[in-house]
Design a protein around this motif. Structure first.
Motif, PDB file in Angstrom:
ATOM      1  N   ARG A   1       0.823  -1.204   0.000  1.00 53.47           N
ATOM      2  CA  ARG A   1       0.000   0.000   0.000  1.00 53.47           C
ATOM      3  C   ARG A   1       0.864   1.264   0.000  1.00 53.47           C
ATOM      4  O   ARG A   1       0.560   2.233  -0.697  1.00 53.47           O
ATOM      5  CB  ARG A   1      -0.930   0.000   1.210  1.00 53.47           C
ATOM      6  CG  ARG A   1      -2.036  -1.030   1.125  1.00 53.47           C
ATOM      7  CD  ARG A   1      -2.869  -1.033   2.378  1.00 53.47           C
ATOM      8  NE  ARG A   1      -3.940  -2.030   2.299  1.00 53.47           N
ATOM      9  CZ  ARG A   1      -4.756  -2.312   3.296  1.00 53.47           C
ATOM     10  NH1 ARG A   1      -4.618  -1.697   4.460  1.00 53.47           N
ATOM     11  NH2 ARG A   1      -5.705  -3.216   3.140  1.00 53.47           N
ATOM     12  N   SER A   2       1.910   1.235   0.784  1.00 56.09           N
ATOM     13  CA  SER A   2       2.807   2.399   0.851  1.00 56.09           C
ATOM     14  C   SER A   2       3.447   2.658  -0.500  1.00 56.09           C
ATOM     15  O   SER A   2       3.581   3.808  -0.934  1.00 56.09           O
ATOM     16  CB  SER A   2       3.885   2.176   1.917  1.00 56.09           C
ATOM     17  OG  SER A   2       3.309   2.006   3.192  1.00 56.09           O
ATOM     18  N   PHE A   3       3.829   1.561  -1.186  1.00 56.12           N
ATOM     19  CA  PHE A   3       4.439   1.700  -2.510  1.00 56.12           C
ATOM     20  C   PHE A   3       3.461   2.338  -3.492  1.00 56.12           C
ATOM     21  O   PHE A   3       3.833   3.229  -4.268  1.00 56.12           O
ATOM     22  CB  PHE A   3       4.891   0.331  -3.022  1.00 56.12           C
ATOM     23  CG  PHE A   3       5.438   0.368  -4.422  1.00 56.12           C
ATOM     24  CD1 PHE A   3       6.707   0.847  -4.683  1.00 56.12           C
ATOM     25  CD2 PHE A   3       4.656  -0.068  -5.498  1.00 56.12           C
ATOM     26  CE1 PHE A   3       7.203   0.898  -5.984  1.00 56.12           C
ATOM     27  CE2 PHE A   3       5.136  -0.034  -6.794  1.00 56.12           C
ATOM     28  CZ  PHE A   3       6.422   0.453  -7.033  1.00 56.12           C
ATOM     29  N   VAL A   4       2.202   1.883  -3.471  1.00 53.22           N
ATOM     30  CA  VAL A   4       1.189   2.422  -4.379  1.00 53.22           C
ATOM     31  C   VAL A   4       0.940   3.902  -4.096  1.00 53.22           C
ATOM     32  O   VAL A   4       0.889   4.737  -5.018  1.00 53.22           O
ATOM     33  CB  VAL A   4      -0.134   1.629  -4.260  1.00 53.22           C
ATOM     34  CG1 VAL A   4      -1.241   2.312  -5.057  1.00 53.22           C
ATOM     35  CG2 VAL A   4       0.052   0.203  -4.743  1.00 53.22           C
TER      36      VAL A   4
ATOM     37  N   LEU B   1       2.966   6.060  -2.582  1.00 49.69           N
ATOM     38  CA  LEU B   1       4.157   6.833  -2.954  1.00 49.69           C
ATOM     39  C   LEU B   1       4.289   6.952  -4.471  1.00 49.69           C
ATOM     40  O   LEU B   1       4.677   8.008  -4.986  1.00 49.69           O
ATOM     41  CB  LEU B   1       5.409   6.185  -2.368  1.00 49.69           C
ATOM     42  CG  LEU B   1       5.590   6.320  -0.856  1.00 49.69           C
ATOM     43  CD1 LEU B   1       6.763   5.471  -0.377  1.00 49.69           C
ATOM     44  CD2 LEU B   1       5.813   7.774  -0.461  1.00 49.69           C
ATOM     45  N   LEU B   2       3.955   5.881  -5.186  1.00 46.72           N
ATOM     46  CA  LEU B   2       4.046   5.905  -6.651  1.00 46.72           C
ATOM     47  C   LEU B   2       3.072   6.923  -7.241  1.00 46.72           C
ATOM     48  O   LEU B   2       3.455   7.738  -8.096  1.00 46.72           O
ATOM     49  CB  LEU B   2       3.751   4.511  -7.207  1.00 46.72           C
ATOM     50  CG  LEU B   2       3.776   4.381  -8.744  1.00 46.72           C
ATOM     51  CD1 LEU B   2       5.170   4.693  -9.272  1.00 46.72           C
ATOM     52  CD2 LEU B   2       3.343   2.977  -9.172  1.00 46.72           C
ATOM     53  N   PHE B   3       1.814   6.883  -6.781  1.00 53.03           N
ATOM     54  CA  PHE B   3       0.828   7.842  -7.268  1.00 53.03           C
ATOM     55  C   PHE B   3       1.223   9.268  -6.881  1.00 53.03           C
ATOM     56  O   PHE B   3       1.130  10.192  -7.690  1.00 53.03           O
ATOM     57  CB  PHE B   3      -0.554   7.514  -6.702  1.00 53.03           C
ATOM     58  CG  PHE B   3      -1.373   6.619  -7.585  1.00 53.03           C
ATOM     59  CD1 PHE B   3      -2.232   7.149  -8.524  1.00 53.03           C
ATOM     60  CD2 PHE B   3      -1.281   5.236  -7.486  1.00 53.03           C
ATOM     61  CE1 PHE B   3      -2.984   6.334  -9.352  1.00 53.03           C
ATOM     62  CE2 PHE B   3      -2.025   4.407  -8.305  1.00 53.03           C
ATOM     63  CZ  PHE B   3      -2.883   4.950  -9.236  1.00 53.03           C
TER      64      PHE B   3
ATOM     65  N   PHE C   1       4.208  10.500  -6.165  1.00 54.62           N
ATOM     66  CA  PHE C   1       5.391  10.925  -6.909  1.00 54.62           C
ATOM     67  C   PHE C   1       5.029  11.259  -8.354  1.00 54.62           C
ATOM     68  O   PHE C   1       5.506  12.256  -8.916  1.00 54.62           O
ATOM     69  CB  PHE C   1       6.453   9.828  -6.861  1.00 54.62           C
ATOM     70  CG  PHE C   1       7.725  10.170  -7.590  1.00 54.62           C
ATOM     71  CD1 PHE C   1       8.631  11.070  -7.046  1.00 54.62           C
ATOM     72  CD2 PHE C   1       8.001   9.603  -8.823  1.00 54.62           C
ATOM     73  CE1 PHE C   1       9.806  11.394  -7.724  1.00 54.62           C
ATOM     74  CE2 PHE C   1       9.163   9.913  -9.511  1.00 54.62           C
ATOM     75  CZ  PHE C   1      10.079  10.811  -8.959  1.00 54.62           C
ATOM     76  N   SER C   2       4.170  10.433  -8.961  1.00 53.94           N
ATOM     77  CA  SER C   2       3.762  10.664 -10.359  1.00 53.94           C
ATOM     78  C   SER C   2       3.014  11.994 -10.494  1.00 53.94           C
ATOM     79  O   SER C   2       3.277  12.773 -11.425  1.00 53.94           O
ATOM     80  CB  SER C   2       2.877   9.516 -10.851  1.00 53.94           C
ATOM     81  OG  SER C   2       3.555   8.287 -10.781  1.00 53.94           O
TER      82      SER C   2
ATOM     83  N   CYS D   1       5.383  14.943 -10.061  1.00 53.46           N
ATOM     84  CA  CYS D   1       6.239  15.109 -11.246  1.00 53.46           C
ATOM     85  C   CYS D   1       5.463  15.740 -12.405  1.00 53.46           C
ATOM     86  O   CYS D   1       5.966  16.653 -13.081  1.00 53.46           O
ATOM     87  CB  CYS D   1       6.813  13.761 -11.677  1.00 53.46           C
ATOM     88  SG  CYS D   1       8.107  13.134 -10.594  1.00 53.46           S
TER      89      CYS D   1
ATOM     90  N   VAL E   1       0.138  12.190   1.207  1.00 56.69           N
ATOM     91  CA  VAL E   1       1.131  11.114   1.272  1.00 56.69           C
ATOM     92  C   VAL E   1       1.878  11.162   2.602  1.00 56.69           C
ATOM     93  O   VAL E   1       2.111  10.123   3.240  1.00 56.69           O
ATOM     94  CB  VAL E   1       2.112  11.211   0.087  1.00 56.69           C
ATOM     95  CG1 VAL E   1       3.238  10.192   0.235  1.00 56.69           C
ATOM     96  CG2 VAL E   1       1.380  10.997  -1.232  1.00 56.69           C
TER      97      VAL E   1
END
Length: 303
Positions: A19-22, A24-26, A28-29, A32, A71
């Protein structure tokens, strides 16, 4: 939170990492993508004197701050066992303010398009750069009021002299009194009613004006489309208000998947709209895309 369930190798730990990865990915995207739009604005002086682009980049910056705080608060809930209540309230107030700013900013953008089409001779005098920045200050001033009211209520109901830290820094946890619920209902109705009235009114006036004028129908048509896009953006923003209701309904249907429902529901109603909102407006604008490509090619050539 049960720390034993979050030890490396356990299913709870793997679920937390996923969940943390998802998140952070969203996050960060989105940061950016929004950073690209902000970079294009600040590297292109032609946008500095246009109220429409100033309001747009403010919307992008506001959403970027909100996503960053979302986040941060999510990660804090797992990484910190206790959070100073003053820090927590500060983060929640800023998060609440940026959340309220988005619909107000969309209303301001719709009004600017209405003036440009329906009152073109007065547009340069009404929509000046100075007044645009004053409007942005007013948006922040109005947007921060609900957060300050929440703080006043929590000071009265739960004085800081009694509690100095909280185990979970979230508005649903800290602002859980009946007074907060009544305030939230009133604020949401007031804000959304005002913004929808503005968008519907401006769209109808632009539509009537487009039918009357014999020249510059292209600009009027573009203004109609722009205001409709603001309505779509507003509906995306309103998804966040449906989160608690959807949580309750879906959990009743599939109670065994409560954690997954709450997580993915929050992701779809709070995070994803912040990714789509700037893309809907920014990618559609040919002038903005032109300068974005020019800046990108310049950076490639320099490297």
């Amino acid at each position: 939170m049960n720390s034993s369930a979050l030890q490396p190798g356990t299913s709870g730990f793997e679920e937390l990492v996923g969940r943390s990865f998802v998140i952070l990915l969203f996050g960060f995207s989105i940061i950016c993508i929004n950073g690209t739009f902000m970079f294009t604005f600040f590297k292109s002086p032609v946008f500095y004197q246009d109220p429409r682009y100033i309001l747009y980049v403010h919307l992008v910056m506001n959403d970027t701050v909100m996503v960053g705080l979302t986040v941060a608060l999510y990660m804090m809930s797992y990484m910190l066992q206790s959070v100073n209540i003053a820090l927590c309230c500060t983060l929640l107030i800023v998060s609440s303010t940026t959340h309220k700013n988005t619909p107000l900013n969309l209303a301001g953008m719709a009004i600017e398009r209405y003036i440009a089409i329906c009152k073109p001779l007065h547009h340069p005098q009404i929509c000046t750069v100075r007044r645009t920045y004053i409007l942005i200050c007013l948006i922040w001033g109005v947007g921060i009021i609900p957060g300050l009211v929440d703080l006043v209520i929590v000071i009265i109901v739960r004085p800081f002299s009694i509690i100095s830290t909280v185990s979970y820094c979230a508005s649903a946890y800290l602002y859980s009194s009946v007074y907060h619920e009544a305030k939230n209902m009133a604020v949401q109705c007031l804000y959304m009613s005002f913004v929808w009235v503005v968008i519907v009114y401006t769209y109808c006036r632009v539509l009537l004006t487009a039918r009357k004028i014999s020249t510059d129908k292209v600009s009027a048509k573009k203004a109609q489309s722009t205001i409709l896009l603001h309505a779509v953006q507003l509906m995306l923003c309103m998804l966040s208000y449906t989160t608690p209701v959807l949580d309750i309904l879906l959990v009743l249907i599939v109670p065994a998947q409560k954690k997954n429902i709450v997580f993915f529901n929050y992701l779809l109603t709070n995070i994803l709209p912040r990714l789509l909102s700037p893309l809907i407006y920014g990618v559609r604008d040919q002038v903005f895309i032109k300068h974005m490509k020019k800046n990108f090619l310049r950076r490639v050539q320099q490297s």
